[in-house]
Design a protein around this motif. Structure first.
Motif, PDB file in Angstrom:
ATOM      1  N   PHE A 122      76.455  20.831  27.398  1.00 31.69           N
ATOM      2  CA  PHE A 122      76.265  19.376  27.464  1.00 31.69           C
ATOM      3  C   PHE A 122      75.698  18.965  28.825  1.00 31.69           C
ATOM      4  O   PHE A 122      74.742  18.183  28.906  1.00 31.69           O
ATOM      5  CB  PHE A 122      77.597  18.666  27.202  1.00 31.69           C
ATOM      6  N   LEU A 123      76.243  19.498  29.904  1.00 28.57           N
ATOM      7  CA  LEU A 123      75.768  19.154  31.241  1.00 28.57           C
ATOM      8  C   LEU A 123      74.364  19.680  31.501  1.00 28.57           C
ATOM      9  O   LEU A 123      73.575  19.032  32.194  1.00 28.57           O
ATOM     10  CB  LEU A 123      76.743  19.656  32.302  1.00 28.57           C
ATOM     11  N   GLU A 124      74.041  20.822  30.922  1.00 23.80           N
ATOM     12  CA  GLU A 124      72.676  21.347  31.053  1.00 23.80           C
ATOM     13  C   GLU A 124      71.678  20.404  30.383  1.00 23.80           C
ATOM     14  O   GLU A 124      70.627  20.086  30.948  1.00 23.80           O
ATOM     15  CB  GLU A 124      72.611  22.733  30.419  1.00 23.80           C
ATOM     16  N   MET A 125      72.018  19.938  29.181  1.00 19.45           N
ATOM     17  CA  MET A 125      71.144  18.988  28.470  1.00 19.45           C
ATOM     18  C   MET A 125      71.053  17.660  29.233  1.00 19.45           C
ATOM     19  O   MET A 125      69.975  17.058  29.334  1.00 19.45           O
ATOM     20  CB  MET A 125      71.657  18.720  27.049  1.00 19.45           C
ATOM     21  N   LEU A 126      72.173  17.214  29.783  1.00 19.44           N
ATOM     22  CA  LEU A 126      72.192  15.972  30.557  1.00 19.44           C
ATOM     23  C   LEU A 126      71.307  16.100  31.786  1.00 19.44           C
ATOM     24  O   LEU A 126      70.499  15.214  32.088  1.00 19.44           O
ATOM     25  CB  LEU A 126      73.627  15.617  30.956  1.00 19.44           C
ATOM     26  N   TYR A 127      71.440  17.212  32.500  1.00 15.84           N
ATOM     27  CA  TYR A 127      70.625  17.425  33.695  1.00 15.84           C
ATOM     28  C   TYR A 127      69.138  17.494  33.342  1.00 15.84           C
ATOM     29  O   TYR A 127      68.304  16.929  34.047  1.00 15.84           O
ATOM     30  CB  TYR A 127      71.061  18.703  34.418  1.00 15.84           C
ATOM     31  N   ASP A 128      68.809  18.171  32.237  1.00 19.69           N
ATOM     32  CA  ASP A 128      67.410  18.230  31.800  1.00 19.69           C
ATOM     33  C   ASP A 128      66.858  16.831  31.511  1.00 19.69           C
ATOM     34  O   ASP A 128      65.688  16.560  31.734  1.00 19.69           O
ATOM     35  CB  ASP A 128      67.257  19.104  30.553  1.00 19.69           C
ATOM     36  N   ALA A 129      67.717  15.940  31.020  1.00 20.80           N
ATOM     37  CA  ALA A 129      67.279  14.580  30.677  1.00 20.80           C
ATOM     38  C   ALA A 129      67.105  13.689  31.902  1.00 20.80           C
ATOM     39  O   ALA A 129      66.174  12.889  31.955  1.00 20.80           O
ATOM     40  CB  ALA A 129      68.277  13.942  29.712  1.00 20.80           C
TER      41      ALA A 129
ATOM     42  N   VAL B 266      80.698  21.857  35.890  1.00 16.63           N
ATOM     43  CA  VAL B 266      79.963  20.902  36.729  1.00 16.63           C
ATOM     44  C   VAL B 266      79.114  21.563  37.807  1.00 16.63           C
ATOM     45  O   VAL B 266      77.940  21.247  37.933  1.00 16.63           O
ATOM     46  CB  VAL B 266      80.914  19.845  37.348  1.00 16.63           C
ATOM     47  N   PRO B 267      79.640  22.499  38.586  1.00 14.14           N
ATOM     48  CA  PRO B 267      78.827  23.045  39.673  1.00 14.14           C
ATOM     49  C   PRO B 267      77.567  23.779  39.222  1.00 14.14           C
ATOM     50  O   PRO B 267      76.618  23.897  39.983  1.00 14.14           O
ATOM     51  CB  PRO B 267      79.773  24.023  40.373  1.00 14.14           C
ATOM     52  N   VAL B 268      77.531  24.263  37.993  1.00 16.51           N
ATOM     53  CA  VAL B 268      76.396  25.050  37.531  1.00 16.51           C
ATOM     54  C   VAL B 268      75.099  24.241  37.561  1.00 16.51           C
ATOM     55  O   VAL B 268      74.114  24.669  38.146  1.00 16.51           O
ATOM     56  CB  VAL B 268      76.661  25.610  36.109  1.00 16.51           C
ATOM     57  N   ASP B 269      75.080  23.078  36.943  1.00 17.46           N
ATOM     58  CA  ASP B 269      73.847  22.291  36.869  1.00 17.46           C
ATOM     59  C   ASP B 269      73.738  21.228  37.946  1.00 17.46           C
ATOM     60  O   ASP B 269      72.642  20.854  38.328  1.00 17.46           O
ATOM     61  CB  ASP B 269      73.731  21.626  35.485  1.00 17.46           C
ATOM     62  N   PHE B 270      74.843  20.720  38.399  1.00 17.36           N
ATOM     63  CA  PHE B 270      74.819  19.628  39.360  1.00 17.36           C
ATOM     64  C   PHE B 270      75.252  20.119  40.747  1.00 17.36           C
ATOM     65  O   PHE B 270      76.194  19.602  41.332  1.00 17.36           O
ATOM     66  CB  PHE B 270      75.714  18.483  38.881  1.00 17.36           C
TER      67      PHE B 270
END
Length: 122
Positions: A57-64, A85-89
């Motif tokens: 979900f966070l990966e998709m959010l970050y991509d958006a 959280v730390p992975v994408d953000f």
């Protein structure tokens, strides 16, 4: 576009267990707009609130939304979310909701009244 042009860079992340006809866990990302109204940025229904679901979900959010200056994330102490959280953000501040902090504190230290400067919290 609504996020980048009309919202504060503060995203609240949460999950909700669906108990009706459709089962699952709804993960959501919400913000507050410039008029102090809630703005639903993204949501998804997944099978579990495990780290893999949050990570996706966070990966998709970050991509958006991409990189946002001054962005902060707020959530409860969900273990799957904390590890995702730390992975994408990377470099984004991650805060814990005070209501959830207080709830966890009361569970760990039951039976007493928490006091601070004369104000009682129950």
């Amino acid at each position: 576009m609504g996020f980048t042009e009309g919202c504060k860079p503060f995203i609240g992340l949460d999950e909700c267990h669906l108990k009706g006809v459709y089962k699952g866990i709804m993960l959501s990302a919400t913000l507050v707009d410039v008029d102090s109204f809630l703005f639903l940025l993204a949501f998804v229904v997944v099978e579990s609130e495990a780290g893999d679901s949050w990570r996706w979900f966070l990966e998709m959010l970050y991509d958006a939304i991409g990189d946002v200056d001054g962005l902060a994330l707020m959530s409860d102490k969900d273990k799957g979310l904390e590890s995702a959280v730390p992975v994408d953000f990377l470099g984004v501040e991650h805060r814990t909701c005070v209501r959830h902090l207080y709830s966890h504190f009361k569970k760990k230290y039951p039976g007493g009244v928490v006091r601070k400067t004369g104000v009682e919290l129950y």
